[in-house]
Design a protein around this motif. Structure first.
Motif, mmCIF file in Angstrom:
data_model
loop_
_atom_site.group_PDB
_atom_site.id
_atom_site.type_symbol
_atom_site.label_atom_id
_atom_site.label_comp_id
_atom_site.label_asym_id
_atom_site.label_seq_id
_atom_site.Cartn_x
_atom_site.Cartn_y
_atom_site.Cartn_z
ATOM 1 N N ILE A 28 0.852 -1.182 0.000
ATOM 2 C CA ILE A 28 0.000 0.000 0.000
ATOM 3 C C ILE A 28 0.888 1.232 0.000
ATOM 4 C CG2 ILE A 28 -1.771 1.263 1.267
ATOM 5 C CD1 ILE A 28 -2.577 -1.496 2.423
ATOM 6 N N ALA A 29 0.864 1.970 -1.087
ATOM 7 C CA ALA A 29 1.721 3.148 -1.222
ATOM 8 C C ALA A 29 0.846 4.389 -1.399
ATOM 9 C CB ALA A 29 2.635 2.982 -2.421
ATOM 10 N N CYS A 30 1.464 5.523 -1.242
ATOM 11 C CA CYS A 30 0.785 6.794 -1.494
ATOM 12 C C CYS A 30 0.350 6.801 -2.956
ATOM 13 C CB CYS A 30 1.759 7.943 -1.216
ATOM 14 S SG CYS A 30 1.137 9.570 -1.630
ATOM 15 N N LYS A 31 -0.910 6.999 -3.193
ATOM 16 C CA LYS A 31 -1.415 6.972 -4.557
ATOM 17 C C LYS A 31 -1.713 8.401 -5.003
ATOM 18 C CE LYS A 31 -2.815 2.346 -4.969
ATOM 19 N NZ LYS A 31 -1.570 1.725 -4.765
ATOM 20 N N VAL A 32 -1.195 8.760 -6.149
ATOM 21 C CA VAL A 32 -1.446 10.070 -6.735
ATOM 22 C C VAL A 32 -2.037 9.840 -8.112
ATOM 23 C CG1 VAL A 32 -0.399 12.196 -7.573
ATOM 24 C CG2 VAL A 32 0.453 11.134 -5.500
ATOM 25 N N GLY A 33 -3.160 10.477 -8.374
ATOM 26 C CA GLY A 33 -3.791 10.338 -9.679
ATOM 27 C C GLY A 33 -2.970 11.015 -10.755
ATOM 28 N N ASP A 34 -3.428 10.905 -11.978
ATOM 29 C CA ASP A 34 -2.702 11.580 -13.038
ATOM 30 C C ASP A 34 -2.858 13.097 -12.888
ATOM 31 O OD1 ASP A 34 -5.262 12.018 -13.939
ATOM 32 O OD2 ASP A 34 -4.970 11.130 -15.912
ATOM 33 N N PHE A 35 -2.044 13.822 -13.596
ATOM 34 C CA PHE A 35 -1.980 15.269 -13.418
ATOM 35 C C PHE A 35 -3.330 15.940 -13.659
ATOM 36 C CE2 PHE A 35 -1.121 19.549 -15.152
ATOM 37 C CZ PHE A 35 -0.641 20.125 -13.993
ATOM 38 N N LYS A 36 -4.029 15.542 -14.711
ATOM 39 C CA LYS A 36 -5.324 16.170 -15.021
ATOM 40 C C LYS A 36 -6.330 15.960 -13.890
ATOM 41 C CE LYS A 36 -4.883 15.899 -20.012
ATOM 42 N NZ LYS A 36 -5.371 15.287 -21.253
ATOM 43 N N GLU A 37 -6.270 14.794 -13.257
ATOM 44 C CA GLU A 37 -7.168 14.487 -12.146
ATOM 45 C C GLU A 37 -6.818 15.329 -10.913
ATOM 46 O OE1 GLU A 37 -7.881 10.651 -9.266
ATOM 47 O OE2 GLU A 37 -7.309 10.286 -11.340
ATOM 48 N N MET A 38 -5.530 15.561 -10.688
ATOM 49 C CA MET A 38 -5.071 16.267 -9.495
ATOM 50 C C MET A 38 -5.082 17.789 -9.649
ATOM 51 S SD MET A 38 -4.362 13.885 -7.333
ATOM 52 C CE MET A 38 -3.436 14.773 -6.112
ATOM 53 N N PRO A 40 -7.233 20.346 -10.345
ATOM 54 C CA PRO A 40 -8.131 21.251 -9.600
ATOM 55 C C PRO A 40 -7.781 21.354 -8.111
ATOM 56 C CG PRO A 40 -9.406 19.807 -11.027
ATOM 57 C CD PRO A 40 -7.993 19.314 -11.065
ATOM 58 N N MET A 41 -7.467 20.222 -7.494
ATOM 59 C CA MET A 41 -7.117 20.243 -6.075
ATOM 60 C C MET A 41 -5.803 20.992 -5.849
ATOM 61 S SD MET A 41 -5.457 18.203 -3.208
ATOM 62 C CE MET A 41 -4.454 17.366 -4.334
ATOM 63 N N MET A 42 -4.842 20.767 -6.733
ATOM 64 C CA MET A 42 -3.551 21.444 -6.604
ATOM 65 C C MET A 42 -3.700 22.955 -6.792
ATOM 66 S SD MET A 42 -1.149 18.685 -8.616
ATOM 67 C CE MET A 42 0.381 19.596 -8.391
ATOM 68 N N GLN A 43 -4.567 23.367 -7.731
ATOM 69 C CA GLN A 43 -4.794 24.798 -7.948
ATOM 70 C C GLN A 43 -5.453 25.437 -6.725
ATOM 71 O OE1 GLN A 43 -6.952 24.420 -11.652
ATOM 72 N NE2 GLN A 43 -5.220 25.227 -12.824
ATOM 73 N N ASP A 44 -6.347 24.713 -6.079
ATOM 74 C CA ASP A 44 -6.971 25.233 -4.852
ATOM 75 C C ASP A 44 -5.945 25.388 -3.741
ATOM 76 O OD1 ASP A 44 -9.472 25.386 -5.971
ATOM 77 O OD2 ASP A 44 -10.199 23.509 -5.089
ATOM 78 N N LYS A 45 -5.054 24.407 -3.623
ATOM 79 C CA LYS A 45 -4.081 24.398 -2.538
ATOM 80 C C LYS A 45 -2.920 25.367 -2.794
ATOM 81 C CE LYS A 45 -2.027 21.211 0.647
ATOM 82 N NZ LYS A 45 -2.003 19.853 1.120
ATOM 83 N N HIS A 46 -2.565 25.547 -4.065
ATOM 84 C CA HIS A 46 -1.426 26.404 -4.434
ATOM 85 C C HIS A 46 -1.839 27.386 -5.540
ATOM 86 C CE1 HIS A 46 1.162 23.650 -2.181
ATOM 87 N NE2 HIS A 46 0.584 22.650 -2.811
ATOM 88 N N PRO A 47 -2.709 28.345 -5.237
ATOM 89 C CA PRO A 47 -3.210 29.263 -6.279
ATOM 90 C C PRO A 47 -2.124 30.165 -6.876
ATOM 91 C CG PRO A 47 -3.923 29.981 -4.114
ATOM 92 C CD PRO A 47 -3.254 28.652 -3.928
ATOM 93 N N GLN A 48 -1.020 30.334 -6.164
ATOM 94 C CA GLN A 48 0.038 31.220 -6.641
ATOM 95 C C GLN A 48 0.921 30.569 -7.704
ATOM 96 O OE1 GLN A 48 -0.023 29.601 -3.792
ATOM 97 N NE2 GLN A 48 2.004 28.826 -3.307
ATOM 98 N N LEU A 49 0.802 29.257 -7.884
ATOM 99 C CA LEU A 49 1.657 28.544 -8.835
ATOM 100 C C LEU A 49 0.990 28.425 -10.194
ATOM 101 C CD1 LEU A 49 2.992 25.620 -6.587
ATOM 102 C CD2 LEU A 49 4.104 27.789 -7.099
#
Length: 77
Positions: A28-38, A40-49
């Motif tokens: 069981i490892a840390c699972k990260v979806g593909d970039f397109k899936e992630m 919206p969440m990344m933009q919410d968490k890091h709006p300055q990037l």
């Protein structure tokens, strides 16, 4: 009363053992979806990037997880 105490102890013991097995498992490892899936969440968490910076962050996270299966990446925190 004794049955309730025994049942509660059994449940707590099973949950504790299950958690230990889960934490020790290499399957069981840390699972990260593909970039397109992630994205919206990344933009919410890091709006300055920018999208390019977020894509690089995602790539670095995936590479780090491949190197160390137990590593938690920034995206999941």
């Amino acid at each position: 009363m004794k049955k309730i105490a025994t049942s509660a102890f059994t449940i707590i013991l099973l949950l504790g053992l299950g958690t230990g097995v889960l934490a020790a498992s290499d399957q069981i490892a840390c699972k990260v979806g593909d970039f397109k899936e992630m994205l919206p969440m990344m933009q919410d968490k890091h709006p300055q990037l920018s999208e390019k910076q977020l894509k690089e962050m995602h790539k670095d996270c995936v590479n780090q997880m491949k190197k160390e299966s137990s590593t938690n990446c920034m995206i999941n925190n």
